[in-house]
Design a protein around this motif. Sequence first.
Motif, mmCIF file in Angstrom:
data_model
loop_
_atom_site.group_PDB
_atom_site.id
_atom_site.type_symbol
_atom_site.label_atom_id
_atom_site.label_comp_id
_atom_site.label_asym_id
_atom_site.label_seq_id
_atom_site.Cartn_x
_atom_site.Cartn_y
_atom_site.Cartn_z
ATOM 1 N N ASP A 140 0.818 -1.092 0.113
ATOM 2 C CA ASP A 140 0.097 -0.084 -0.032
ATOM 3 C C ASP A 140 0.844 1.297 -0.118
ATOM 4 O OD1 ASP A 140 -2.435 -1.566 0.136
ATOM 5 O OD2 ASP A 140 -2.348 -1.614 2.371
ATOM 6 N N SER A 141 2.154 1.082 -0.249
ATOM 7 C CA SER A 141 3.089 2.178 0.022
ATOM 8 C C SER A 141 3.071 3.045 -1.240
ATOM 9 C CB SER A 141 4.444 1.530 0.344
ATOM 10 O OG SER A 141 5.456 2.774 0.085
ATOM 11 N N ASN A 142 3.213 4.250 -1.106
ATOM 12 C CA ASN A 142 3.428 5.541 -2.225
ATOM 13 C C ASN A 142 4.559 5.649 -2.583
ATOM 14 O OD1 ASN A 142 0.566 5.614 -2.665
ATOM 15 N ND2 ASN A 142 0.268 7.029 -1.154
ATOM 16 N N HIS A 143 5.718 5.034 -1.892
ATOM 17 C CA HIS A 143 7.040 5.390 -1.800
ATOM 18 C C HIS A 143 7.577 4.580 -3.266
ATOM 19 C CE1 HIS A 143 7.799 7.316 1.985
ATOM 20 N NE2 HIS A 143 6.868 6.479 2.391
ATOM 21 N N GLU A 144 8.317 5.618 -3.901
ATOM 22 C CA GLU A 144 8.963 4.476 -5.314
ATOM 23 C C GLU A 144 9.899 3.490 -5.068
ATOM 24 O OE1 GLU A 144 8.010 5.513 -8.387
ATOM 25 O OE2 GLU A 144 6.557 6.762 -7.604
ATOM 26 N N ILE A 145 10.662 3.659 -3.945
ATOM 27 C CA ILE A 145 11.464 2.644 -3.691
ATOM 28 C C ILE A 145 10.952 1.335 -3.318
ATOM 29 C CG2 ILE A 145 11.886 3.153 -1.126
ATOM 30 C CD1 ILE A 145 14.816 2.094 -3.573
ATOM 31 N N ASP A 146 9.494 1.440 -2.609
ATOM 32 C CA ASP A 146 8.945 0.280 -2.281
ATOM 33 C C ASP A 146 8.042 -0.312 -3.699
ATOM 34 O OD1 ASP A 146 9.321 0.313 0.361
ATOM 35 O OD2 ASP A 146 7.430 1.484 0.791
ATOM 36 N N LYS A 147 7.801 0.530 -4.699
ATOM 37 C CA LYS A 147 7.417 0.026 -5.806
ATOM 38 C C LYS A 147 8.331 -0.669 -6.542
ATOM 39 C CE LYS A 147 4.129 3.859 -6.300
ATOM 40 N NZ LYS A 147 3.414 4.992 -6.740
ATOM 41 N N ALA A 148 9.706 -0.161 -6.485
ATOM 42 C CA ALA A 148 10.738 -0.978 -7.264
ATOM 43 C C ALA A 148 10.902 -2.234 -6.149
ATOM 44 C CB ALA A 148 12.194 -0.250 -7.163
ATOM 45 N N HIS A 149 10.906 -2.347 -5.127
ATOM 46 C CA HIS A 149 11.132 -3.558 -4.082
ATOM 47 C C HIS A 149 10.081 -4.585 -4.680
ATOM 48 C CE1 HIS A 149 11.939 -5.455 -0.349
ATOM 49 N NE2 HIS A 149 10.524 -5.596 -0.186
#
Length: 114
Positions: free
Chosen positions: A72-81
């Motif tokens: 549910d994160s909006n952080h770009e690094i989490d999307k890459a993760h």
Amino acid sequence: MNIELTRFRVLPGKSAAVDEWMDLLNDNLPAVLKTLDDEKMYVETIFSETLDGIDYLYWYSIQGEGGTEVQDSNHEIDKAHLKFWKECIDPDFPPQDLQTRVSMIPDRIRSSMK
């Protein structure tokens, strides 16, 4: 507080992608650390191991209650993760949760985790 150590199997042929993933996290540590507050994650560490030619990743974490899920994160690094997760982690191998036998966290540290 939730303490976990979980093993995940890496898909065959994805060792280089796992290395790239870990490099991404290490190279962007300030951005990664910002995501931990939202997740109420006090400690998160990733270990790797190869057993009988099969690669595994282990996640060790200490997390508070009510944090945001990484999905549910909006952080770009989490999307890459999550992109690397889908590419590298074997969905047919159930995560293996190791049993906590003893947790040794001094009160002065534990009290700051609330």
